[in-house]
Design an enzyme around this catalytic site. Sequence first.
Site, PDB file in Angstrom:
ATOM      1  N   GLU A  69      -6.239 -10.652  -1.390  1.00 57.89           N
ATOM      2  CA  GLU A  69      -7.040 -10.456  -0.168  1.00 57.89           C
ATOM      3  C   GLU A  69      -8.525 -10.404  -0.530  1.00 57.89           C
ATOM      4  OE1 GLU A  69      -5.563  -7.175   2.208  1.00 57.89           O
ATOM      5  OE2 GLU A  69      -3.483  -7.647   1.722  1.00 57.89           O
ATOM      6  N   GLU A  86       0.795  -1.240   0.000  1.00 49.25           N
ATOM      7  CA  GLU A  86       0.000   0.000   0.000  1.00 49.25           C
ATOM      8  C   GLU A  86       0.824   1.285   0.000  1.00 49.25           C
ATOM      9  OE1 GLU A  86      -2.690  -0.419   3.317  1.00 49.25           O
ATOM     10  OE2 GLU A  86      -3.741  -2.096   2.410  1.00 49.25           O
TER      11      GLU A  86
HETATM   12  C1  XIL Z   1      -6.387  -6.387   8.203  1.00 49.01           C
HETATM   13  C2  XIL Z   1      -6.670  -7.601   9.106  1.00 49.01           C
HETATM   14  O1  XIL Z   1      -7.527  -8.479   8.425  1.00 49.01           O
HETATM   15  C3  XIL Z   1      -7.281  -7.142  10.400  1.00 49.01           C
HETATM   16  O2  XIL Z   1      -7.410  -8.227  11.300  1.00 49.01           O
HETATM   17  C4  XIL Z   1      -6.454  -6.030  11.037  1.00 49.01           C
HETATM   18  O3  XIL Z   1      -7.108  -5.534  12.173  1.00 49.01           O
HETATM   19  C5  XIL Z   1      -6.204  -4.892  10.056  1.00 49.01           C
HETATM   20  O4  XIL Z   1      -5.631  -5.426   8.877  1.00 49.01           O
HETATM   21  N1  XIL Z   1      -4.949  -4.591   3.645  1.00 49.01           N
HETATM   22  C6  XIL Z   1      -3.973  -5.443   4.087  1.00 49.01           C
HETATM   23  C7  XIL Z   1      -4.252  -6.355   5.228  1.00 49.01           C
HETATM   24  O5  XIL Z   1      -2.907  -5.530   3.468  1.00 49.01           O
HETATM   25  O6  XIL Z   1      -3.112  -6.594   6.005  1.00 49.01           O
HETATM   26  C8  XIL Z   1      -5.365  -5.824   6.103  1.00 49.01           C
HETATM   27  O7  XIL Z   1      -5.671  -6.827   7.070  1.00 49.01           O
HETATM   28  C9  XIL Z   1      -6.565  -5.456   5.268  1.00 49.01           C
HETATM   29  C10 XIL Z   1      -6.223  -4.396   4.273  1.00 49.01           C
END
Ligand code: XIL
Length: 379
Positions: free
Chosen positions: A268, A163
């Site tokens: 994701e 990101e």
């Molecule tokens: C999220 C997790 O799923 C949560 O448990 C945590 O509280 C916050 O992060 N982008 C990403 C992930 O790269 O690491 C994030 O995961 C969601 C957004």
Amino acid sequence: MNTKTGLLRLPLYTGLILLCHSSVIFKLYSQQASNASLKETFAADFLIGTALNSRQIKATDGAELQLIQGQFNAATPENLMKAQLLQPQWNRYEFEEADRFIAFATKHNMKINGHALIWHSQLPRFMQQMEDVDSVRQYFVRHIRTVAGRYDGKVDSWDVVNEALNEDGSLRNSIFLRVLGEDYIVEAFRLAQEAAPNTKLYYNDYNIEQPRKRAGAIALIKKIQAAGVRIDGVGIQGHWHVGRVPMEHIEQSIRAFSALGVEVMFTELDLSVLPNPLGGNTAEVSRTAKYNKQLNPYPDGMPDSVQRAQAQAYEELFRLFLKYREEVTRITLWGVHDGQSWLNNWPVRGRTNYPLLFDRQMVPKTAFYQVLKSKSPGN
Ligand code: XIL
């Protein structure tokens, strides 16, 4: 035999036979369905991954473990390899959970994607207010060397930088950009390459299917390549909403990224069915909104129409992934089942969301079956 009663009997018998038959068919079908496996169905196409939390990797039996074993052949730690957890204090590392995760995934023959080395969110507390230039640089170099070095050959890949881009494609104003300057991304990959020569190196972000942000990601990948540094792939996170999955942009992105000679992954994936109070698609974890009832319309279950719309959206996505099975190497769902999803608590705490392929009872949803259908002959 009186023709009248004979005629009456006929439908009765046929009905009975059909009834017996259909229950047998149903039994067979549900048996088959419960044996159906995502990882087996798509074995020749791409890896099917999931995000795992620290509770899940401690399981030694139960439905959840069965699901993990049966359905997925790749794993990303949902949180436990983030910097905050790996290096809770300055130069003090805690590897126990991460080691356990790796042992779990290895035992279950899952490919392991480390997540994530350099990210502005979930940083160690001591880094959050860090202003000292030398300390930031020291942290940056040492964290990558230590973590990537320790797990070289143990993880298959790393999200080296996560990101780093704004929606307009420019670089996010993170602590790393401010202190280290715009070459920090190339530097992160260079350090990871040195420390982890046997590990694939990826850039990961949300919304990089969108044209402006995609252009930023392309520029970034080209810059890394031009510096003679290795980058093996790009992860499109895929946090989308049912009814607003940007199919065309996704397709264009698969083509554009793969043209750079890197693997393309969906890292994701989840499809939210709840209203988005943030206005515009985002996965920026620091952006949140307050709970109200309108934002949580399905606390007691997912209406059939929503279930169907979601299943349709998932099927369309997987058809697209299959069309590009040469370019797309992994599809990772962000969680095993709806009960685990981060979207129950982000961007609003305490909602009931249904973004994944298995429900809270670990039962395959309509979306699961439609994903399998994307693979059936004739499609
Ligand atoms: C999220 C997790 O799923 C949560 O448990 C945590 O509280 C916050 O992060 N982008 C990403 C992930 O790269 O690491 C994030 O995961 C969601 C957004």
